[in-house]
Design a protein around this motif. Structure first.
Motif, PDB file in Angstrom:
ATOM      1  N   LEU A  29       0.810  -1.214   0.000  1.00 14.93           N
ATOM      2  CA  LEU A  29       0.000   0.000   0.000  1.00 14.93           C
ATOM      3  C   LEU A  29       0.844   1.266   0.000  1.00 14.93           C
ATOM      4  O   LEU A  29       0.414   2.303  -0.516  1.00 14.93           O
ATOM      5  N   PHE A  30       2.043   1.205   0.607  1.00 14.00           N
ATOM      6  CA  PHE A  30       2.927   2.361   0.594  1.00 14.00           C
ATOM      7  C   PHE A  30       3.431   2.625  -0.825  1.00 14.00           C
ATOM      8  O   PHE A  30       3.579   1.696  -1.624  1.00 14.00           O
ATOM      9  N   PRO A  31       3.718   3.880  -1.151  1.00 17.60           N
ATOM     10  CA  PRO A  31       4.294   4.168  -2.477  1.00 17.60           C
ATOM     11  C   PRO A  31       5.691   3.546  -2.605  1.00 17.60           C
ATOM     12  O   PRO A  31       6.378   3.302  -1.619  1.00 17.60           O
ATOM     13  N   GLY A  32       6.097   3.319  -3.833  1.00 17.09           N
ATOM     14  CA  GLY A  32       7.438   2.834  -4.077  1.00 17.09           C
ATOM     15  C   GLY A  32       7.497   1.335  -4.313  1.00 17.09           C
ATOM     16  O   GLY A  32       6.476   0.658  -4.510  1.00 17.09           O
ATOM     17  N   ASP A  33       8.718   0.822  -4.270  1.00 14.67           N
ATOM     18  CA  ASP A  33       8.988  -0.580  -4.537  1.00 14.67           C
ATOM     19  C   ASP A  33       8.638  -1.411  -3.302  1.00 14.67           C
ATOM     20  O   ASP A  33       9.134  -1.126  -2.209  1.00 14.67           O
ATOM     21  N   PRO A  34       7.791  -2.438  -3.406  1.00 12.56           N
ATOM     22  CA  PRO A  34       7.485  -3.278  -2.240  1.00 12.56           C
ATOM     23  C   PRO A  34       8.717  -3.916  -1.621  1.00 12.56           C
ATOM     24  O   PRO A  34       8.804  -4.059  -0.393  1.00 12.56           O
ATOM     25  N   LEU A  35       9.691  -4.300  -2.453  1.00 12.32           N
ATOM     26  CA  LEU A  35      10.908  -4.906  -1.917  1.00 12.32           C
ATOM     27  C   LEU A  35      11.674  -3.912  -1.059  1.00 12.32           C
ATOM     28  O   LEU A  35      12.217  -4.262  -0.009  1.00 12.32           O
ATOM     29  N   GLN A  36      11.700  -2.661  -1.475  1.00 20.06           N
ATOM     30  CA  GLN A  36      12.357  -1.622  -0.686  1.00 20.06           C
ATOM     31  C   GLN A  36      11.565  -1.319   0.584  1.00 20.06           C
ATOM     32  O   GLN A  36      12.144  -1.051   1.634  1.00 20.06           O
ATOM     33  N   ASN A  37      10.242  -1.369   0.491  1.00 22.72           N
ATOM     34  CA  ASN A  37       9.418  -1.120   1.680  1.00 22.72           C
ATOM     35  C   ASN A  37       9.584  -2.216   2.721  1.00 22.72           C
ATOM     36  O   ASN A  37       9.511  -1.953   3.923  1.00 22.72           O
ATOM     37  N   PHE A  38       9.800  -3.454   2.286  1.00 17.38           N
ATOM     38  CA  PHE A  38       9.986  -4.553   3.232  1.00 17.38           C
ATOM     39  C   PHE A  38      11.398  -4.576   3.809  1.00 17.38           C
ATOM     40  O   PHE A  38      11.581  -4.839   4.998  1.00 17.38           O
ATOM     41  N   SER A  39      12.396  -4.323   2.979  1.00 14.84           N
ATOM     42  CA  SER A  39      13.783  -4.465   3.421  1.00 14.84           C
ATOM     43  C   SER A  39      14.348  -3.190   4.033  1.00 14.84           C
ATOM     44  O   SER A  39      15.168  -3.250   4.952  1.00 14.84           O
ATOM     45  N   GLY A  40      13.927  -2.022   3.524  1.00 16.49           N
ATOM     46  CA  GLY A  40      14.469  -0.762   4.004  1.00 16.49           C
ATOM     47  C   GLY A  40      15.764  -0.358   3.343  1.00 16.49           C
ATOM     48  O   GLY A  40      16.348   0.670   3.720  1.00 16.49           O
TER      49      GLY A  40
END
Length: 338
Positions: A29-40
């Motif tokens: 749901l957050f903007p951006g890449d889901p992989l980046q949202n999960f990993s940071g």
């Protein structure tokens, strides 16, 4: 009682399951890449992206991704902060004790001040003291915490200079962290300036505690007053009066024990309120807690930190509410019967 505990534990598990599903969905749901949202991770090259895709099961179904997400949480892999590139769990461990310290002291103030004033207001509700306490409670209940906190800073920090305007400890003192609770760490330390550091920490703690404790204290006053007035009209109270017991004896032996039982349940409700109000208090008084950390993460668009902060606060509030509900049922025979 065993069936009740099992039902409550099942309810707790169901709520935590729903919370984990919501936290997992925030990665999409957050903007951006889901992989980046999960990993940071800020920068992902092709090899790192391929490794994380396999580790996070992003090439599989949503169920496989969710199970991998739960497994990472269980093993303490909460990802990195986009702002500092530090492990989120490490940052949470650093800021959470400050919030728990502030809310704990505010909760103690609300009980030690609110309960006696509520009892006093219920003894003669139509008297001058009872009406004055009720008026003070309504006034404190209506105060916006952001305005009240700024007013305390303007009067006692800027105007009179009695207390510092923010922070947990002055820059002159360095206390090695052990528990994360400043007063406890000062008492456990062996520094030569321990007494001066303790006084400075108390001065830093007073204004934010007063600002945060105002709302729950007024709620406690009104709750205890209404509970005492309700108990005071029960038949066993009238019987005790008819037996010749004095007003103080009736109050101590019969009134308080029954009127204060619902206060146990109020612990969970007030704790939930305090956690919410602590976010504003920490920003106003520059208190380095999880509320200020979470609001800074929102401004920074630090999506992994927002996800982790929401999970921690939600689990804390849900667990405390569930424990207080169980304690209330354990000490209240009527609740166990129902």
């Amino acid at each position: 009682m065993t069936i009740y505990l099992l039902r409550r534990l099942f309810l707790l598990g169901t709520v935590l399951l729903g919370l984990s599903i919501f936290a997992f969905s925030l990665g999409y749901l957050f903007p951006g890449d889901p992989l980046q949202n999960f990993s940071g991770l800020r920068y992902l090259d092709d090899s790192t992206r391929e490794q994380l895709t396999l580790a996070y099961r992003l090439d599989g179904s949503y169920l496989q991704q969710y199970l991998a997400f739960i497994q990472r949480l269980w093993h303490g892999d909460w990802g990195l902060s986009l702002a500092s590139q530090q492990p989120l769990l490490t940052e949470i461990r650093q800021v959470l004790p400050a919030t728990l310290e502030l809310t704990s002291y505010a909760l103690l103030v609300s009980f030690f001040v609110g309960i006696p004033l509520g009892i006093l207001a219920a003894i003669k509700p139509d008297g001058v003291i009872g009406k004055a306490i009720s008026a003070i409670a309504i006034t404190g209940y209506s105060l916006p915490i952001f305005w009240w906190g700024l007013l305390l800073i303007m009067v006692f920090a800027v105007g009179l200079g009695w207390f510092p305007s923010g922070g947990r400890l002055g820059v002159l003192y360095e206390i090695p962290p052990q528990t994360g609770f400043m007063l406890v760490d000062i008492l456990l330390s062996d520094v030569s300036y321990r007494q001066a550091a303790l006084q400075d920490a108390l001065r830093h703690l007073l204004l934010p505690t007063l600002a945060l404790a105002t709302f729950p204290t007024t709620v406690m006053i009104r709750f205890v007053r209404d509970a005492m007035l309700d108990v005071w009209e029960q038949s066993y109270i009238k019987t005790a009066k008819a037996k010749g017991l004095s007003r103080l004896q009736v109050l101590y032996r019969h009134g308080l024990r029954n009127a204060l039982l619902p206060v146990i349940r109020q612990i969970g409700l007030q704790f939930s309120t305090l956690i919410t109000l602590a976010m504003l208090t920490e920003v106003i008084f520059s208190w380095p807690g999880i509320g200020r950390w979470l609001i800074d993460s929102i401004y920074q668009r630090n999506f992994p930190a927002i996800q982790a902060g929401l999970m921690i606060i939600s689990v804390l509030v849900i667990t405390v509410n569930m424990l207080t509900e169980i304690l209330h049922t354990f000490f209240n025979p009527l609740a166990r019967k129902r």
